[in-house]
Design a protein around this motif. Structure first.
Motif, PDB file in Angstrom:
ATOM      1  N   MET A 112       0.844  -1.183   0.000  1.00 22.03           N
ATOM      2  CA  MET A 112       0.000   0.000   0.000  1.00 22.03           C
ATOM      3  C   MET A 112       0.884   1.239   0.000  1.00 22.03           C
ATOM      4  O   MET A 112       1.896   1.277   0.692  1.00 22.03           O
ATOM      5  CB  MET A 112      -0.816  -0.058   1.298  1.00 22.03           C
ATOM      6  CG  MET A 112      -1.806   1.035   1.471  1.00 22.03           C
ATOM      7  SD  MET A 112      -2.685   0.777   3.021  1.00 22.03           S
ATOM      8  CE  MET A 112      -3.661  -0.644   2.626  1.00 22.03           C
ATOM      9  N   ASP A 113       0.538   2.236  -0.814  1.00 24.60           N
ATOM     10  CA  ASP A 113       1.307   3.484  -0.794  1.00 24.60           C
ATOM     11  C   ASP A 113       1.099   4.190   0.538  1.00 24.60           C
ATOM     12  O   ASP A 113       0.079   4.014   1.195  1.00 24.60           O
ATOM     13  CB  ASP A 113       0.860   4.404  -1.934  1.00 24.60           C
ATOM     14  CG  ASP A 113       1.308   3.877  -3.280  1.00 24.60           C
ATOM     15  OD1 ASP A 113       2.067   2.888  -3.303  1.00 24.60           O
ATOM     16  OD2 ASP A 113       0.899   4.459  -4.301  1.00 24.60           O
ATOM     17  N   ALA A 114       2.069   5.023   0.892  1.00 24.50           N
ATOM     18  CA  ALA A 114       2.012   5.675   2.198  1.00 24.50           C
ATOM     19  C   ALA A 114       1.192   6.954   2.170  1.00 24.50           C
ATOM     20  O   ALA A 114       0.863   7.510   3.212  1.00 24.50           O
ATOM     21  CB  ALA A 114       3.423   5.994   2.669  1.00 24.50           C
ATOM     22  N   ASP A 115       0.840   7.424   0.973  1.00 22.34           N
ATOM     23  CA  ASP A 115       0.307   8.783   0.883  1.00 22.34           C
ATOM     24  C   ASP A 115      -1.200   8.885   1.109  1.00 22.34           C
ATOM     25  O   ASP A 115      -1.798   9.898   0.797  1.00 22.34           O
ATOM     26  CB  ASP A 115       0.669   9.384  -0.476  1.00 22.34           C
ATOM     27  CG  ASP A 115       0.216   8.489  -1.628  1.00 22.34           C
ATOM     28  OD1 ASP A 115      -0.456   7.476  -1.367  1.00 22.34           O
ATOM     29  OD2 ASP A 115       0.549   8.799  -2.778  1.00 22.34           O
ATOM     30  N   LEU A 116      -1.808   7.812   1.613  1.00 26.66           N
ATOM     31  CA  LEU A 116      -3.247   7.779   1.904  1.00 26.66           C
ATOM     32  C   LEU A 116      -4.103   7.831   0.643  1.00 26.66           C
ATOM     33  O   LEU A 116      -5.294   8.099   0.706  1.00 26.66           O
ATOM     34  CB  LEU A 116      -3.658   8.932   2.842  1.00 26.66           C
ATOM     35  CG  LEU A 116      -3.010   8.891   4.234  1.00 26.66           C
ATOM     36  CD1 LEU A 116      -3.214  10.208   4.959  1.00 26.66           C
ATOM     37  CD2 LEU A 116      -3.608   7.757   5.056  1.00 26.66           C
ATOM     38  N   GLN A 117      -3.485   7.560  -0.524  1.00 24.82           N
ATOM     39  CA  GLN A 117      -4.295   7.481  -1.746  1.00 24.82           C
ATOM     40  C   GLN A 117      -4.986   6.127  -1.827  1.00 24.82           C
ATOM     41  O   GLN A 117      -6.030   5.997  -2.453  1.00 24.82           O
ATOM     42  CB  GLN A 117      -3.419   7.694  -2.984  1.00 24.82           C
ATOM     43  CG  GLN A 117      -2.957   9.139  -3.143  1.00 24.82           C
ATOM     44  CD  GLN A 117      -2.463   9.437  -4.554  1.00 24.82           C
ATOM     45  OE1 GLN A 117      -1.302   9.192  -4.877  1.00 24.82           O
ATOM     46  NE2 GLN A 117      -3.322   9.966  -5.384  1.00 24.82           N
ATOM     47  N   ASP A 118      -4.379   5.115  -1.205  1.00 25.28           N
ATOM     48  CA  ASP A 118      -5.011   3.795  -1.118  1.00 25.28           C
ATOM     49  C   ASP A 118      -5.715   3.704   0.230  1.00 25.28           C
ATOM     50  O   ASP A 118      -5.178   4.130   1.241  1.00 25.28           O
ATOM     51  CB  ASP A 118      -3.960   2.690  -1.199  1.00 25.28           C
ATOM     52  CG  ASP A 118      -3.154   2.761  -2.485  1.00 25.28           C
ATOM     53  OD1 ASP A 118      -3.724   3.160  -3.509  1.00 25.28           O
ATOM     54  OD2 ASP A 118      -1.962   2.424  -2.441  1.00 25.28           O
ATOM     55  N   SER A 120      -7.481  11.480  -3.541  1.00 19.72           N
ATOM     56  CA  SER A 120      -6.418  12.368  -3.990  1.00 19.72           C
ATOM     57  C   SER A 120      -5.377  12.495  -2.888  1.00 19.72           C
ATOM     58  O   SER A 120      -5.639  12.242  -1.713  1.00 19.72           O
ATOM     59  CB  SER A 120      -6.978  13.737  -4.368  1.00 19.72           C
ATOM     60  OG  SER A 120      -7.706  14.251  -3.289  1.00 19.72           O
ATOM     61  N   ARG A 121      -4.180  12.854  -3.276  1.00 21.12           N
ATOM     62  CA  ARG A 121      -3.084  12.961  -2.326  1.00 21.12           C
ATOM     63  C   ARG A 121      -3.398  14.042  -1.301  1.00 21.12           C
ATOM     64  O   ARG A 121      -3.715  15.167  -1.635  1.00 21.12           O
ATOM     65  CB  ARG A 121      -1.810  13.318  -3.087  1.00 21.12           C
ATOM     66  CG  ARG A 121      -0.581  12.656  -2.531  1.00 21.12           C
ATOM     67  CD  ARG A 121       0.628  13.030  -3.366  1.00 21.12           C
ATOM     68  NE  ARG A 121       1.615  11.955  -3.435  1.00 21.12           N
ATOM     69  CZ  ARG A 121       2.409  11.621  -2.445  1.00 21.12           C
ATOM     70  NH1 ARG A 121       2.336  12.253  -1.285  1.00 21.12           N
ATOM     71  NH2 ARG A 121       3.271  10.642  -2.590  1.00 21.12           N
ATOM     72  N   LYS A 122      -3.281  13.677  -0.025  1.00 20.91           N
ATOM     73  CA  LYS A 122      -3.661  14.627   1.011  1.00 20.91           C
ATOM     74  C   LYS A 122      -2.475  15.514   1.380  1.00 20.91           C
ATOM     75  O   LYS A 122      -2.598  16.727   1.489  1.00 20.91           O
ATOM     76  CB  LYS A 122      -4.131  13.826   2.229  1.00 20.91           C
ATOM     77  CG  LYS A 122      -4.935  14.640   3.220  1.00 20.91           C
ATOM     78  CD  LYS A 122      -5.722  13.701   4.130  1.00 20.91           C
ATOM     79  CE  LYS A 122      -6.290  14.422   5.337  1.00 20.91           C
ATOM     80  NZ  LYS A 122      -6.868  13.482   6.300  1.00 20.91           N
TER      81      LYS A 122
HETATM   82 MG    MG Z   1       0.435   8.379  -4.648  1.00 20.26          MG
END
Ligand code: MG
Ligand code: UDP
Length: 311
Positions: A91-97, A198-200
């Protein structure tokens, strides 16, 4: 342990606490035992400090800190070596997932018998400069690999444990993990529509123009390695034989016409040079094939990354 969540990250300090809390909440609610493996891929913000704090308050959070930035594939590969859960979820870290997808992904692997389930960001919240190249990339990869996925590069994926232990991800090959898995002998590949956000915080690490060159090159090398990685001589030898044969025929023809018909000197004919060129290229290809076979015999140096700390 039932689930290992693998999170590769570079400069994602703002997202990490929220992400860890969210994964914890979802797994607790679904009654799943889990670990989170966060790989700090050479961040130069406070990401590692935050990972240490998260580990101190919840020992299910583990961390690996690279000495420098090696890329997402390296981070995934390194985490895959240490994970223990029956199902591994990246899972990506950027909270997009969204971690909310974890229980359903777990179920697809455990109960529906998939080797790998890839997320499909059917509705994406990214700028068009990202979505359009992605469409082309997916079409090319589908065509080349025969795997019918809509979204190869989705960061959210689930694997059976033995799949991640068996595959080798290096370079920028994280985009092609389903292809690598299929070639490694894990053909049951599924897809699940996942929520995308979307990227937070922070900004994308994959926005550069170099994607347009590197993507196609990677696709070419992955399909080459998949087909001929274990027997490069079959590739180089075939081309070499073809080229050699063409050169040989040309020179034979020239020699015969010279002796039979007493034509003017064969070195005056352009075809002569083409024949010689084909002979030389042919033998070069053969030599390349032999060298590739030799390299193949002792290549285990691909995935070597310096780890600074591990908790
Ligand atoms: Mg991303
Ligand atoms: N990432 C990484 N190493 C890198 C670049 C990115 O570990 O060299 C991580 C990044 O922190 C994120 C994930 O890979 O967790 C996906 O990156 P990003 O969100 O920037 O890509 P995008 O979603 O824009 O394609």
């Amino acid at each position: 342990m039932e689930i290992s969540v693998v999170v590769p990250l570079k400069n994602e300090e703002e997202s990490l606490p929220e992400l860890a809390a969210w994964i914890d909440r979802v797994c607790q609610n679904a009654n799943l035992t889990y670990e989170i493996v966060m790989v700090d891929d050479g961040s130069n913000d406070t990401s590692w400090k935050i990972i240490e704090e998260l580990h101190a308050s919840n020992n299910r959070v583990r961390g690996i800190k690279f000495r420098r930035n090696y890329g997402k594939s390296a981070a995934l590969h390194t985490a895959f070596q240490v994970v223990q859960g029956d199902v591994v979820i990246t899972m990506d870290a950027d909270l997009q997932d969204s971690p909310d997808e974890i229980p359903a992904l777990y179920k697809m692997i455990k109960e529906e018998g998939y080797d790998l389930v890839s997320g499909w960001k059917k509705k994406r919240y990214d700028p068009i400069s990202k979505t359009l190249p992605t469409k082309l990339f997916n079409a090319a990869t589908r065509w080349m690999s025969g795997i019918q996925l809509h979204d190869f590069n989705c960061g959210l994926k689930a694997y059976r444990l033995d799949v991640v232990k068996a595959i080798e991800v290096y370079g920028e090959m994280h985009r092609y993990i389903p292809v690598i898995a299929k070639w490694a002998g894990f053909p049951r590949i599924g897809e699940k529509v996942v929520e995308h956000r979307s990227r937070k915080y922070g900004s994308t690490k994959y926005g550069g123009w170099d994607r347009f060159i590197n993507g196609p090159l990677d696709l070419m090398s992955i399909s080459f390695v998949g087909k001929f990685g274990k027997r490069p001589m079959h590739f180089f030898g075939m081309l070499g034989m073809l080229s050699f044969f063409i050169g040989f025929c040309i020179l034979l023809y020239l020699s015969i016409s010279k002796t039979l018909f007493q034509e003017y000197g064969i070195a005056d004919r352009p075809l002569f040079y083409f024949g010689i060129l084909a002979l030389i290229i042919g033998s070069q290809l053969f030599l390349t094939g032999f060298i590739a076979e030799l390299i193949n015999r002792n290549s285990s140096i691909r995935n070597n990354y310096l780890i600074e700390k591990e908790i």
